[in-house]
Design a protein around this motif. Structure first.
Motif, PDB file in Angstrom:
ATOM      1  N   UNK A  43       0.841  -1.190   0.000  1.00 27.04           N
ATOM      2  CA  UNK A  43       0.000   0.000   0.000  1.00 27.04           C
ATOM      3  C   UNK A  43       0.884   1.250   0.000  1.00 27.04           C
ATOM      4  N   UNK A  44       0.238   2.406  -0.177  1.00 31.32           N
ATOM      5  CA  UNK A  44       0.982   3.660  -0.307  1.00 31.32           C
ATOM      6  C   UNK A  44       0.867   4.545   0.935  1.00 31.32           C
ATOM      7  N   UNK A  45       0.575   3.970   2.081  1.00 29.99           N
ATOM      8  CA  UNK A  45       0.348   4.780   3.273  1.00 29.99           C
ATOM      9  C   UNK A  45       1.550   4.837   4.213  1.00 29.99           C
ATOM     10  N   UNK A  46       2.735   4.557   3.687  1.00 33.60           N
ATOM     11  CA  UNK A  46       3.951   4.829   4.437  1.00 33.60           C
ATOM     12  C   UNK A  46       4.617   3.641   5.080  1.00 33.60           C
ATOM     13  N   UNK A  47       4.006   2.457   4.993  1.00 30.66           N
ATOM     14  CA  UNK A  47       4.613   1.271   5.611  1.00 30.66           C
ATOM     15  C   UNK A  47       5.408   0.441   4.615  1.00 30.66           C
ATOM     16  N   UNK A  48       5.105   0.594   3.330  1.00 33.74           N
ATOM     17  CA  UNK A  48       5.755  -0.196   2.276  1.00 33.74           C
ATOM     18  C   UNK A  48       6.615   0.735   1.431  1.00 33.74           C
ATOM     19  N   UNK A  49       7.921   0.562   1.494  1.00 37.39           N
ATOM     20  CA  UNK A  49       8.822   1.524   0.866  1.00 37.39           C
ATOM     21  C   UNK A  49       9.036   1.249  -0.620  1.00 37.39           C
ATOM     22  N   UNK A  50       8.411   0.204  -1.138  1.00 35.87           N
ATOM     23  CA  UNK A  50       8.399   0.008  -2.579  1.00 35.87           C
ATOM     24  C   UNK A  50       7.426   0.952  -3.264  1.00 35.87           C
ATOM     25  N   UNK A  51       6.529   1.573  -2.486  1.00 27.83           N
ATOM     26  CA  UNK A  51       5.477   2.421  -3.032  1.00 27.83           C
ATOM     27  C   UNK A  51       5.314   3.636  -2.119  1.00 27.83           C
TER      28      UNK A  51
END
Length: 480
Positions: A401-409
């Motif tokens: 997801x893009x909410x700051x926990x996944x640094x691929x996105x």
């Protein structure tokens, strides 16, 4: 001292020659492919560290988040913020903490964003009506009508943001929005004084400061008119907060925002930040989403089938139906992966000497996170990283997801300086995209599938260089 690797430099200009002929995020991605995911450039006199992988982004925005939590005060930013700081460019400190707390807890929390649902639905209805009106304006009824999607979604995003920030009524909204757009343009990129801050000649030759001062003076005058109009309509401290400006004025009456005085300069800066972030990024994402869907007919058909199935028997799109459209959300997520609205995010600055990925980052260095390169990194996304394929998120376990926990996105950043307006931006984008897919059938002009121009414009946000024109036909008539 073990600085990050980087390309060869020239006297005086440093690494600037490597940027010639390409957009910065693309040039930096190409350089990183040769010099590594953490790279040191020198833009004139300014050391610039660029993170171009998920691992490097994690180091900058999580592991060493505190060390990179402030913003560089370039000559351009100093001029643009002389009246006060909002949240985007504010240096790390008490003022930023207070304004951020206000944004997170009062201005842009989930409840507040939901309260703007009615105005968003009204503006989505106006967007649909504008597309339909464009079809009626076509002179030759035998030819499919061509619609300027870029212009219409830009107007929709701007007006949806205006209504959330300042309510239904605003004076000269066209002049207000034009001034805001010009403000976004003048702070894009680097001016000579930004690149050579110690050079008196650079300051003397550059007209950027005078241009910025003129633009922001006009914006301040227009904003003051909106604020005074709002004050005149507020009858007392017990008034219900109907929009973001109501909240700001109430907070000012209480004389503090988390312990920080909320003066007029700060109010103007917060509103400027919200307009710039809310309208520009949503419009950019919508244009790229429609562009990519036109190049992927199978994805377009699946998205339309889902939207129309969820809204069977309805005459318009309502927000409470959006949770029934999971594929639509994958389309937006995939669009943000390939086309993050701010491809290099907002610059950070190293507050103290820091060791990142085995390299020494000097204090005072500007730090850029290349979200565009990270979203297209084959190491994270596989060999089809350059392909628009929303289904990839169905395959991911657990979901990225893009909410700051996944640094691929990281289209909105992560950590302390993450964009606080994600909920608002996503709501504006989802509703408009669902409305366009529900009400209209879309084709490329002339029916050519492979020839759509996908060039990016230069700026803080990487929108389309040229407007998106599409053929449209009504599928579900707009609700009058």
């Amino acid at each position: 001292m073990n600085p990050p690797p980087g390309p060869w430099q020239l006297p005086v200009i440093g690494s600037l020659h490597h940027m010639v002929g390409a957009l910065p995020h693309r040039a930096m991605r190409d350089l990183a492919s040769r010099h590594g995911p953490l790279m040191l450039l020198r833009m004139g006199e300014v050391p610039v560290v660029v993170a171009s992988s998920a691992a490097a982004a994690r180091e900058v925005m999580k592991t060493h988040d505190a060390a990179f939590a402030t913003r560089p005060l370039t000559s351009t930013i100093r001029t643009a913020t002389h009246d006060g700081f909002g949240i985007v460019f504010a240096p790390h400190g008490d003022h930023w903490r207070g304004v951020r707390k206000l944004c997170v807890t009062e201005l842009l929390n989930a409840r507040r964003v939901r309260s703007f649902r009615g105005s968003r639905e009204d503006e989505a209805g106006s967007l649909v009506a504008s597309v339909a009106a464009s079809l009626l304006d076509d002179e030759d009824e035998r030819k499919p009508a061509v619609v300027n999607v870029s212009a219409l979604v830009a107007a929709y995003a701007s007006h949806a943001t205006v209504r959330a920030v300042a309510g239904d009524r605003i004076g000269d909204s066209e002049a207000f929005l034009a001034s805001l757009d010009e403000g976004v343009r003048v702070v894009a990129g680097f001016s000579l004084p930004d690149l050579f801050p110690s050079s008196r000649l650079a300051h003397a030759l550059s007209g950027t400061a005078r241009r910025i001062e003129a633009v922001f003076r006009e914006f301040s005058m227009l904003m003051d008119g909106v604020i005074e109009e709002k004050r005149a309509r507020r009858s007392g401290a017990g008034d219900e907060d109907k929009d973001i400006l109501d909240v700001l004025l109430r907070t000012q009456d209480q004389e503090a925002a988390g312990g920080v005085p909320l003066d007029m300069g700060t109010i103007r800066a917060v509103i400027r930040d919200l307009f710039g972030a809310g309208s520009e990024t949503s419009s950019t994402t919508l244009q790229w989403a429609m562009s990519e869907l036109m190049r992927k007919p199978a994805a377009l058909r699946r998205a339309q089938a889902e939207v129309r199935g969820a809204l069977a028997g309805q005459s318009r799109v309502r927000e409470d139906a959006l949770p029934q459209m999971p594929y639509l959300r994958l389309v937006i997520k995939e669009t943000l992966r390939m086309h993050p609205p701010v491809p290099l995010l907002v610059p950070r600055e190293c507050r103290e000497p820091c060791r990142v990925m085995g390299y020494d980052v000097p204090q005072g260095a500007m730090v850029l996170v290349n979200a565009w390169a990270i979203g297209r990194d084959a190491a994270s996304w596989g060999p089809d990283a350059e392909e628009f394929r929303p289904e990839r998120f169905e395959d991911a376990a657990p979901a990225v997801d893009f909410r700051g926990a996944d640094f691929e996105l990281v289209p909105f950043g992560a950590g302390r300086r993450m964009c606080p307006g994600i909920n608002f931006g996503v709501a504006v984008t989802e509703l408009a995209l669902a409305s366009l897919l529900f009400h209209f059938d879309w084709e490329l002009p002339g029916g050519a599938r492979g020839g759509l121009d996908m060039q990016e414009a230069f700026g803080i946000t990487a929108g389309r260089k040229n407007d998106l024109w599409l053929q449209a036909a009504v599928h579900v008539p707009a609700n009058p």
